[in-house]
Scaffold this motif. Structure first.
Motif, PDB file in Angstrom:
ATOM      1  N   ALA A 254       0.911  -0.947   0.178  1.00 53.80           N
ATOM      2  CA  ALA A 254      -0.525   0.578  -0.063  1.00 53.80           C
ATOM      3  C   ALA A 254       0.820   1.364  -0.146  1.00 53.80           C
ATOM      4  N   GLY A 335      -8.787  -4.253  -3.695  1.00 48.29           N
ATOM      5  CA  GLY A 335      -8.534  -5.346  -3.137  1.00 48.29           C
ATOM      6  C   GLY A 335      -8.847  -6.388  -1.952  1.00 48.29           C
ATOM      7  N   ARG A 337      -8.747  -7.636   2.253  1.00 51.54           N
ATOM      8  CA  ARG A 337      -8.043  -7.506   3.339  1.00 51.54           C
ATOM      9  C   ARG A 337      -8.142  -8.403   4.232  1.00 51.54           C
ATOM     10  N   SER A 381      -4.893  -1.229   3.538  1.00 52.25           N
ATOM     11  CA  SER A 381      -4.249  -2.626   3.413  1.00 52.25           C
ATOM     12  C   SER A 381      -4.010  -3.178   5.029  1.00 52.25           C
ATOM     13  N   THR A 571      -3.163 -10.974   0.153  1.00 54.39           N
ATOM     14  CA  THR A 571      -4.168  -9.959   0.725  1.00 54.39           C
ATOM     15  C   THR A 571      -2.758  -8.621  -0.887  1.00 54.39           C
ATOM     16  N   ILE A 573      -3.191  -4.853  -3.712  1.00 48.47           N
ATOM     17  CA  ILE A 573      -3.973  -4.031  -3.832  1.00 48.47           C
ATOM     18  C   ILE A 573      -4.030  -4.230  -5.205  1.00 48.47           C
TER      19      ILE A 573
END
Length: 587
Positions: A254, A335, A337, A381, A571, A573
């Motif tokens: 992030a 994304g 999380r 994030s 995980t 983005i």
């Protein structure tokens, strides 16, 4: 003889009574002797009745006052012609004229006095009307100062490293066996005894291996406690350093999200947006290659009702402004999380329409988007736990911080730029929406159709709400381009916020006024309901705006909501669009 020599008698000279009496009458009239003039004009009229000039003089008002006797009538006095004036056919003596002038001046002064009193009264009423707004402005300024101080303090706390704990504070902390008073330690000293991964002081379980954690008797370390029925955990070796394993493709940290290239997502990547529910998908060969090198117990990241997002973004400068900077800016990212040990889809989408002329509008919209992105993405994030109110506050605070950044730029550069903003944060199956200005967010849901979520902060919208104009007049009204709320004008601003619970099949549309002013809502609804792909929907909307006139910059973000249960095991983005990477549809 005498008679012949005597001269002839002298004859009298020839006289003309009409001529003589006329001349005398004119002389007497201009000398102010009206009775003699009246007699002379009458004598001049007798020899030749066809001579009408004397009768014309005798019909004057001055002679009518004399009457037939040639003397002034009772109660009246003949006024000499040289001592009066005729105004609008009325003979006014000079003595009366002076009083008329004095009366006119007095009347004018009275009118001016009345006008001044009316003006003073109107100003007093205006001050009374503005008093509540001035009080509200003072309250807004105070709130702005408090918000600015709070944001600055929060940023200062966030920038402060967790490791910077004063050594004297650590030494001064007394040793105790009371679990309720834990010691302050650097985060790197707290690790899970099961998998050796770093854990936070307030964690109740390890986010990596899901082992339950509890304080030791000394309060200095943390240990794993498992249920009595569970077998003891198998110790696992420490994972290799992060630098040795490259990040997964398409996923970026992030901290550098704003510097990454864009990547567009298509519904085909989600099996046309639909995945088989209540089923765990196997790892692909690529996931196996990028999996950690150390053995970890598999963690099922399945929520049963998670949402996948298919996104299409498009922007165009329009027809009339194609040779000027595009003042619209947009941002799109999505994304995954971790939420309650499960993966959760999220997305952040922003459309901003700048204003200020030349490049100021473009700078304002880009600065606003960069500020809200820098504010929200690190927190999203980091997998922080948020409630609905917390996510709404996070989004609203991001918009307020963007407003403060644009306002400060105006103060520094002595500029007058501003921007609208509509922002949508999707977390799981909920959309959190914030809005300032006349950029809009729509929801299309079958079978209800298209619904406008946001409210326009424009003059025409307030006129429609007050019932002064009809809703269809907003497209043609002379003040349709005037807005009363935008980012950058004041240090603090009110932000509208909305929460929408999403369903599979929903479509969200974020757009600038360049779309909805050129394309009416029924046409937008028809496009969203008939085009199955968000990229194609964006192209169709831009094309419709250009065919409608293309008077302004036009930007759209189309988000398709689909239900999915597939897991990715990681995980990150994905950056889909950013302001400095505009995309234009093929026409």
């Amino acid at each position: 003889m005498t008679d012949q020599l005597s001269p002839a008698p002298i004859q009298s000279a020839h006289t003309n009574a009409l001529h003589d009496n006329w001349n005398k009458g004119i002389m007497h009239f201009y000398a102010g002797n009206l009775p003699s003039a009246q007699t002379d004009f009458r004598n001049a009229a007798r020899p030749n009745p066809q001579f009408q000039a004397p009768e014309a003089f005798l019909r004057l008002p001055a002679f009518k006052e004399l009457g037939n006797s040639g003397t002034p009538t009772s109660g009246s006095r003949a006024t000499p012609a040289g001592r009066s004036i005729t105004l609008f056919g009325y003979h006014i003596p000079n003595s009366q004229l002076m009083w008329l002038v004095i009366g006119g001046v007095v009347l004018l002064m009275i009118l001016l006095l009345l006008l001044s009193l009316a003006l003073v009264r109107r100003l007093a009423q205006r001050r009374q009307e503005l008093a509540p707004y001035e009080e509200e402005q003072r309250a807004v300024d105070q709130k702005a100062a408090m918000d600015a101080a709070r944001i600055a303090q929060q940023e200062k706390v966030e920038r402060r490293p967790a490791q910077q704990v004063p050594a004297r504070q650590q030494q001064a902390a007394p040793a105790t066996n009371n679990p309720g008073t834990p010691r302050l330690l650097p985060m790197s000293d707290l690790r899970c005894p099961n998998c050796s991964q770093p854990v936070l002081p307030n964690d109740n379980f390890c986010s990596n291996c899901q082992a339950v954690l509890s304080p030791t008797e000394s309060g200095l370390h943390r240990r794993a406690t498992l249920p009595p029925s569970a077998p003891p955990p198998v110790p696992m070796p420490s994972p290799p350093p992060v630098a040795s394993s490259p990040p997964a493709p398409g996923l970026v940290p992030a901290a550098s999200i704003y510097d990454q290239p864009t990547r567009e997502m298509s519904p085909s990547q989600f099996r046309n947006g639909q995945a088989e529910l209540e089923r765990t998908l196997p790892f692909t060969s690529e996931e196996v290659k990028t999996a950690p090198a150390f053995p970890v117990a598999p963690i099922e990241q399945f929520t049963g009702r998670n949402m996948s997002l298919a996104v299409g973004t498009r922007t165009n400068p329009g027809i009339k402004r194609q040779h000027k900077p595009n003042e619209d800016s947009l941002f799109a990212a999505q994304g995954e999380r971790i939420h309650n040990s499960n993966t959760e889809q999220f997305g952040l989408f922003v459309v901003a329409d700048g204003m200020g002329g030349h490049a100021n509008g473009q700078d304002a919209s880009r600065l606003a988007i960069q500020t809200i992105v820098d504010r929200l993405l690190p927190k999203l994030s980091a997998s922080e736990q948020f409630t609905d109110d917390g996510l709404t506050e996070l989004l609203v605070d991001g918009v307020k911080e963007a407003n403060l950044a644009v306002h400060q730029r105006n103060m520094e550069d002595r500029a007058d730029m501003g921007t609208t903003m509509t922002a949508t944060l999707i977390v799981g199956a909920t959309a959190y929406i914030a809005n300032v200005g006349d950029s809009r967010t729509y929801l299309y849901r079958r079978p209800e159709g298209l619904k406008k979520i946001t409210n326009d902060h424009s003059v025409v919208a307030s006129l429609v709400e007050a019932g002064i104009i009809k809703p269809e007049d907003i497209y043609t009204h002379t003040k349709r381009n005037q807005i009363y709320r935008s980012l950058g004008e004041k240090p603090s601003i009110d932000v509208d916020s909305f929460i929408v619970l999403l369903k599979p099949g929903d479509e969200l549309l974020l757009c600038s006024d360049g779309l909805w002013e050129m394309v009416r809502d029924p046409a937008i609804e028809q496009i969203l309901g008939s085009v199955p792909d968000p990229l194609q929907s964006g192209n169709a909307l831009i094309k419709a705006a250009l065919e409608g006139g293309g008077d302004d910059n036009v930007s759209v973000i189309v988000v398709y909501i689909n239900e999915t249960s597939q897991r990715t095991g990681m995980t990150g983005i994905q950056l889909l669009a950013r302001p400095d990477a505009p995309q234009y549809p093929p026409m």
